[in-house]
Design an enzyme around this catalytic site. Structure first.
Site, PDB file in Angstrom:
ATOM      1  N   GLN A   1      -7.885  -2.006  -6.129  1.00 49.30           N
ATOM      2  CA  GLN A   1      -6.920  -1.637  -5.082  1.00 49.30           C
ATOM      3  C   GLN A   1      -5.852  -0.720  -5.678  1.00 49.30           C
ATOM      4  OE1 GLN A   1      -5.383  -4.709  -2.436  1.00 49.30           O
ATOM      5  NE2 GLN A   1      -7.138  -5.988  -2.901  1.00 49.30           N
TER       6      GLN A   1
ATOM      7  N   CYS B   1      -1.438   3.013  -5.231  1.00 50.85           N
ATOM      8  CA  CYS B   1      -2.049   1.976  -4.402  1.00 50.85           C
ATOM      9  C   CYS B   1      -3.180   2.515  -3.549  1.00 50.85           C
ATOM     10  CB  CYS B   1      -1.031   1.400  -3.422  1.00 50.85           C
ATOM     11  SG  CYS B   1       0.348   0.648  -4.217  1.00 50.85           S
TER      12      CYS B   1
ATOM     13  N   GLY C   1      11.558  21.139   5.264  1.00 47.31           N
ATOM     14  CA  GLY C   1      12.505  20.337   4.479  1.00 47.31           C
ATOM     15  C   GLY C   1      12.226  20.368   2.995  1.00 47.31           C
TER      16      GLY C   1
ATOM     17  N   TYR D   1       0.000   5.980 -16.355  1.00 52.03           N
ATOM     18  CA  TYR D   1       0.579   5.068 -15.364  1.00 52.03           C
ATOM     19  C   TYR D   1      -0.580   4.499 -14.567  1.00 52.03           C
ATOM     20  CZ  TYR D   1       3.213   3.459 -11.263  1.00 52.03           C
ATOM     21  OH  TYR D   1       3.738   2.699 -10.249  1.00 52.03           O
TER      22      TYR D   1
ATOM     23  N   GLY E   1       8.004   2.245  -9.718  1.00 53.09           N
ATOM     24  CA  GLY E   1       6.992   2.282 -10.762  1.00 53.09           C
ATOM     25  C   GLY E   1       6.862   3.693 -11.291  1.00 53.09           C
ATOM     26  N   SER E   2       6.237   4.587 -10.487  1.00 55.94           N
ATOM     27  CA  SER E   2       5.960   5.942 -10.974  1.00 55.94           C
ATOM     28  C   SER E   2       7.249   6.694 -11.318  1.00 55.94           C
ATOM     29  CB  SER E   2       5.175   6.731  -9.932  1.00 55.94           C
ATOM     30  OG  SER E   2       5.912   6.829  -8.746  1.00 55.94           O
TER      31      SER E   2
ATOM     32  N   ARG F   1      -2.947 -11.001  -8.835  1.00 56.32           N
ATOM     33  CA  ARG F   1      -2.123 -10.408  -7.787  1.00 56.32           C
ATOM     34  C   ARG F   1      -2.961 -10.023  -6.568  1.00 56.32           C
ATOM     35  NH1 ARG F   1       0.641  -5.420  -6.092  1.00 56.32           N
ATOM     36  NH2 ARG F   1       2.773  -6.078  -5.783  1.00 56.32           N
TER      37      ARG F   1
ATOM     38  N   GLY G   1       0.794  -1.224   0.000  1.00 58.24           N
ATOM     39  CA  GLY G   1       0.000   0.000   0.000  1.00 58.24           C
ATOM     40  C   GLY G   1       0.824   1.269   0.000  1.00 58.24           C
TER      41      GLY G   1
END
Ligand code: XMP
Length: 494
Positions: free
Chosen positions: A421, A313, A481, A393, A369-370, A409, A308
């Site tokens: 999901q 996700c 930051g 994507y 992935g991204s 999956r 997740g």
């Protein structure tokens, strides 16, 4: 000063990468001395800790070639038939040069009417059938078509019958020398079997590729070909897929489940190890020491960590299970290191700082992935959206991807109801991975230098011995930051 990791991660909180920050340590070596060579699995070494996700908008043959050329690896997705997945792997393994120019084919009766016909390549290949299936008759180069007046013309009337084919086994220097010797701008690289054109190598690629920063050694298997990973499921029919993958030359398989601690996966790990004892198997996904322990007992050679945390996700929201990725990586790596099983930190990487954190917390590689999906090497075409070039994507648990077959999956059983999901989105154009991954790795090396760690292994050691310290960042510290307090600056003359 600060907290040792053991104390920070045992207080009952689930931390993401952004929640925590390392305190700087002591520098006594230059950035160039940092090495990022690492292990993907027990038996597979990589020069850089980068793995491309098994997703159908990330890892097909162009990504596999480019990642292996950089010294990392891509895991080819399995949202396709076993034969299609095997053919992607074969195509990647038949190449020697990483480039993104796909050949465009025309038949002699086709028309060329605008520069759009040359959209992704400065030359078009001419075959009787208008695809890669029949013999090459010649080519039409954009420069020659422009010399003829750049007007609508039949391919057969402007084809240049030149000897333009070379071997797809050429490496970069051989292909560049071939262009020089033959005085041509483009060469069609033809595979041994059937003489099919698999790629185009152009003079402009020579300068482009020479200009990219150099990394370590490419990832080559014992066969001397690029290493390619392959994902598969844990259903009975995946046993047949496994045979296809191995005969295509896959160097490692990834058992792809969102919750890997299942009887299905434990059985499949044992099956793969029995059937192909030499083949390394990556199991997962896991986020706890208990899950990891079970997979290690079953014989995995690598563990994929994350539930997740990926950008697309929704598992944590839909199923109420998962873990913050910094905590998950630390907890799983702590137990996996005792058995010498390398950890892949999967998902949630959106900058080089996240990579430094994942590796220092115990991972040996990061899976992305991204971060890679907007590159030239990812499957799919760029589109213009709100004035920006983007690529699609999508999560493999999105309804769109599951409709194509990736539900294994997420369902694992014979369920007929599909609950998403994951989501479908777009990511910005990032150019070639051959350019931005070397820069990203340089930034990672600088992070390691600040920590006083000259390698991934030494970062693990410094964390284990409590030399490296961390703190949790308050939400105000996180804002501080990042970039803050600025207006966007546009240069205008008055
Ligand atoms: P990043 O953050 O790199 O994450 O884009 C990639 C990882 O996300 C996982 N993945 C999913 N997880 N629903 C999920 O909960 C999905 O639809 C989905 N698709 C991919 C996967 O582990 C991948 O490597």
């Amino acid at each position: 000063d600060g907290f040792p990791a053991r104390r920070l991660f045992n207080q009952g909180y689930s931390y993401t990468y952004d929640d925590v920050i390392f305190l700087p340590h002591y520098i006594d070596f230059p950035t160039e001395d940092v090495t990022l060579s690492t292990k993907l699995t027990r038996n597979i070494d990589l020069s850089i800790p980068c793995v491309a996700s098994p997703m159908d908008t990330v890892s097909e043959s162009s990504m596999a070639v480019a990642m292996a050329a950089l010294g990392g690896i891509a895991v080819v997705h399995y949202n396709n038939t076993p034969a299609q997945q095997a053919s992607i792997i074969r195509s990647a393994k038949s190449r020697r040069i990483p480039f993104a120019t796909h050949p465009i084919f025309k038949s002699p009766s086709d028309l060329i009417s605008s520069t759009r016909d040359f959209a992704s390549s400065p030359c078009l290949f001419v075959t009787q059938s208008g695809d890669s299936k029949s013999n090459l008759l010649g080519l039409v180069s954009r420069s020659n078509w422009e010399k003829l007046g750049a007007k609508s013309v039949r391919v057969g009337d402007c084809v240049e019958a030149v000897a333009v084919s070379g071997s797809s086994r050429f490496d970069f220097d051989q292909a560049a020398a071939f262009l020089d010797e033959n005085g041509v701008d483009c060469v069609a690289l033809v595979s041994g079997e059937g003489g099919e054109v698999v790629d185009v190598f152009c003079a402009e690629d020579v300068e482009r590729i020479r200009g990219y920063p150099k990394l370590g050694l490419p990832s080559l298997g014992a066969d001397g070909e690029f290493m390619v990973g392959a994902a598969m499921g844990t259903r009975e029919e995946d046993k047949e897929r496994l045979d296809h993958l191995v005969s295509a030359g896959a160097n490692v398989v990834v058992l792809d489940s969102s919750q890997g601690n299942s009887i299905y996966q434990l059985d499949m790990i044992k099956y793969v190890k029995r059937r192909f004892p030499e083949l390394d198997v990556i199991g997962g996904n896991v986020v706890t020491a208990y899950q990891a322990h079970n997979l290690i007992q079953a014989g995995v050679d690598g563990l994929r960590v994350g539930m997740g945390s990926g950008s697309i996700c929704t598992t944590q929201e839909v199923c109420a299970v998962g873990r913050g990725q910094a905590t998950a990586v630390y907890k799983v790596a702590s137990i996996a290191s005792q058995s010498g099983v390398p950890v892949i930190a999967d998902g949630g990487i959106s900058n080089s700082g996240h990579i430094v954190k994942a590796l220092t917390l115990g991972a040996s590689t990061v899976m992305m992935g991204s971060f890679l999906a907007g590159s030239n090497e990812a499957p799919g075409a760029y589109v213009i959206q709100d004035g920006r070039r983007v690529k699609k994507y999508r999560g493999m648990g999105s309804l769109e991807a599951m409709t194509k077959g990736s539900d294994a999956r997420y369902l694992g059983d014979k369920s007929k109801l599909k609950v998403a999901q994951g989501v479908v989105g777009a990511v910005a154009d990032k150019g070639s991975v051959l350019r931005f991954i070397p820069y990203t790795m340089h930034a990672v090396k600088q992070g390691f230098q600040d920590l006083g760690a000259s390698s991934i292994q030494s970062a693990h050691e410094l964390l284990r011995s409590n030399v490296l310290r961390l703190e949790v960042r308050s939400s105000a510290a996180q804002v501080e930051g990042g970039i803050h307090g600025l207006l966007s600056y546009e240069k205008k003359s008055f």
